[in-house]
Design a protein around this motif. Structure first.
Motif, mmCIF file in Angstrom:
data_model
loop_
_atom_site.group_PDB
_atom_site.id
_atom_site.type_symbol
_atom_site.label_atom_id
_atom_site.label_comp_id
_atom_site.label_asym_id
_atom_site.label_seq_id
_atom_site.Cartn_x
_atom_site.Cartn_y
_atom_site.Cartn_z
ATOM 1 N N ALA A 240 -40.817 -13.701 2.580
ATOM 2 C CA ALA A 240 -40.984 -14.166 1.280
ATOM 3 C C ALA A 240 -42.622 -14.433 0.856
ATOM 4 N N GLU A 244 -45.256 -12.675 -1.792
ATOM 5 C CA GLU A 244 -45.887 -13.814 -3.046
ATOM 6 C C GLU A 244 -47.402 -13.533 -2.635
ATOM 7 N N SER A 250 -42.444 -13.780 -6.759
ATOM 8 C CA SER A 250 -41.501 -14.362 -5.768
ATOM 9 C C SER A 250 -40.463 -13.447 -5.418
ATOM 10 N N THR A 251 -39.676 -13.587 -4.132
ATOM 11 C CA THR A 251 -38.617 -12.623 -3.822
ATOM 12 C C THR A 251 -37.272 -13.012 -4.706
ATOM 13 N N ASP A 252 -37.405 -14.268 -5.256
ATOM 14 C CA ASP A 252 -36.082 -14.341 -6.094
ATOM 15 C C ASP A 252 -36.447 -13.729 -7.476
ATOM 16 N N LEU A 307 -31.248 -10.893 -1.134
ATOM 17 C CA LEU A 307 -32.175 -12.034 -1.137
ATOM 18 C C LEU A 307 -31.626 -12.577 0.089
ATOM 19 N N GLY A 311 -34.694 -16.994 2.144
ATOM 20 C CA GLY A 311 -35.727 -16.212 0.806
ATOM 21 C C GLY A 311 -36.486 -15.028 1.117
ATOM 22 N N ASP A 312 -36.323 -14.673 2.307
ATOM 23 C CA ASP A 312 -36.699 -13.308 2.672
ATOM 24 C C ASP A 312 -36.156 -12.147 1.911
#
Length: 390
Positions: A240, A244, A250-252, A307, A311-312
């Motif tokens: 993650a 960024e 962001s990954t989300d 996801l 968070g990766d």
């Protein structure tokens, strides 16, 4: 009336004299100078089997992207990827995705399927005759495969799929074709197999060598499900923080955008739930001497992302119908061979390696463009790098 017949020479249509005659003919009838088209370094004597009525060349700029780090079973290490394109930002975008993936440890690639088809359709008087023929065909597969094998040293008939409809039996004769793409190879082999069938089947049988069920140079669900060419997966897990730092997203948010794009793909009934696989595939096809019309099938893509709880971001692409060659066709021509040699992929024994490099390149491009769209950098990038006009 002015003679408008394009000059030909039946004895040697690739000699300098006849090529110059065609160039003069084109200049006379069109007014074009052909200063660049008529300037080339390749030997026209290498072109029989690749082009007729040779006039000159179309020069497409080639950019170098990379390094691309691949953790494959056939492609291992870093590669510099030649991309032939006229689209600004393309090479830069792929290089950006390659850097992200390299810093994450590289892209893992796996070839999971290898098939090339010819798809004859057999016709009968009624459905029961068609069913009986299908049963006979299954029982005599070894004999049919032997007949097909008489025409090729590198192709092998693996199986014959059957799809009965009405009083017709549609089939897919599935082959492995070595380092060649194999469309011509499978056509010749299947014709020999059908000739054996017609001679040995105890009843009357009529066939059409291609029933349009191989969907040659057309996108189709059947090829995506059952494989045409090479079926290859490229996958990676991106930390993650790295996403960024390099992609400014962001990954989300990247995953949320992925899900929205997924729905859009379903609504539009496309063969591809990714962003632009055709870009990288086409650019590599032109550079390395592939049949560019095969992009119609080869650009098909199944994208899958997750996801992860920490968070990766896991991302993968599956190319179910990637049609490539490292031997035969246009791969041995001057610039095309050089580009294959850049990748260490020219010649026999390298087709899976090339397939893995292409799949990894596609994944890098998907991640780069997907991130640029979410980070709202996409339009600016095209403004900065993609404008070629006053």
């Amino acid at each position: 009336m002015t003679d408008r017949k394009i000059p030909r020479d039946r004895a040697d249509d690739y000699a300098d004299e006849i090529i110059q005659a065609r160039q003069a003919f084109a200049r006379e009838h069109t007014g074009s100078a052909l200063d660049h088209v008529a300037s080339y370094s390749l030997d026209p004597g290498t072109l029989p089997g690749n082009v007729e009525g040779f006039l000159g060349v179309a020069q497409v700029p080639i950019g170098l992207a990379g390094p691309l780090l691949v953790n494959g079973e056939h492609a291992q290490g870093e590669f510099f990827v030649p991309l032939a394109t006229t689209e600004g930002t393309l090479v830069a975008s792929y290089s950006r995705g390659m850097k992200l993936c390299r810093d994450a440890g590289g892209i893992t690639t796996t070839v999971i399927g290898d098939r090339m088809q010819r798809a004859p359709v057999f016709s009968f008087d009624d459905a029961r005759q068609a069913r009986a023929f299908g049963e006979w065909l299954s029982e005599h597969f070894d004999d049919v495969a032997a007949a097909a094998g008489t025409t090729t040293s590198s192709g092998r008939l693996v199986d014959i799929q059957q799809f009965p409809v009405s009083k017709l039996l549609y089939t897919r004769f599935n082959y492995t074709t070595g380092d060649a793409a194999g469309q011509n190879m499978t056509g010749k082999a299947t014709f020999a197999a059908c000739a054996w069938i017609k001679q040995n089947y105890p009843g009357e049988v009529h066939f059409l060598l291609e029933g349009q069920f191989a969907t040659d140079k057309k996108t189709s669900i059947v090829n995506m499900l059952h494989t045409r060419g090479k079926r290859v997966v490229a996958e990676i897990t991106l930390p993650a923080a790295l996403v960024e730092e390099q992609m400014h997203v962001s990954t989300d948010k990247l995953y949320a955008a992925r899900m929205r794009g997924q729905l859009g793909s379903i609504m539009s009934v496309t063969n591809n739930n990714g962003n632009h696989s055709a870009n990288g595939i086409t650019a590599m096809f032109i550079a390395t001497g592939q049949d560019v019309a095969n992009v119609a099938e080869s650009s098909a893509l199944y994208g899958f992302s997750e996801l992860l709880p920490n968070g990766d971001f896991y991302a993968s692409v599956t190319l179910p119908s990637l049609i490539v060659a490292t031997y035969g066709g246009g791969t041995g021509l001057a610039t095309q061979r050089e580009c294959l040699e850049l990748l260490g992929c020219y010649g026999a024994g390298n087709v899976y390696k090339l397939a893995e490099i292409i799949a990894a390149t596609v994944l890098a491009g998907e991640l780069s463009l997907g991130s640029a769209v979410v980070a709202e950098e996409w339009v600016q990038a095209h403004d900065d790098l993609g404008r070629n006009r006053p």
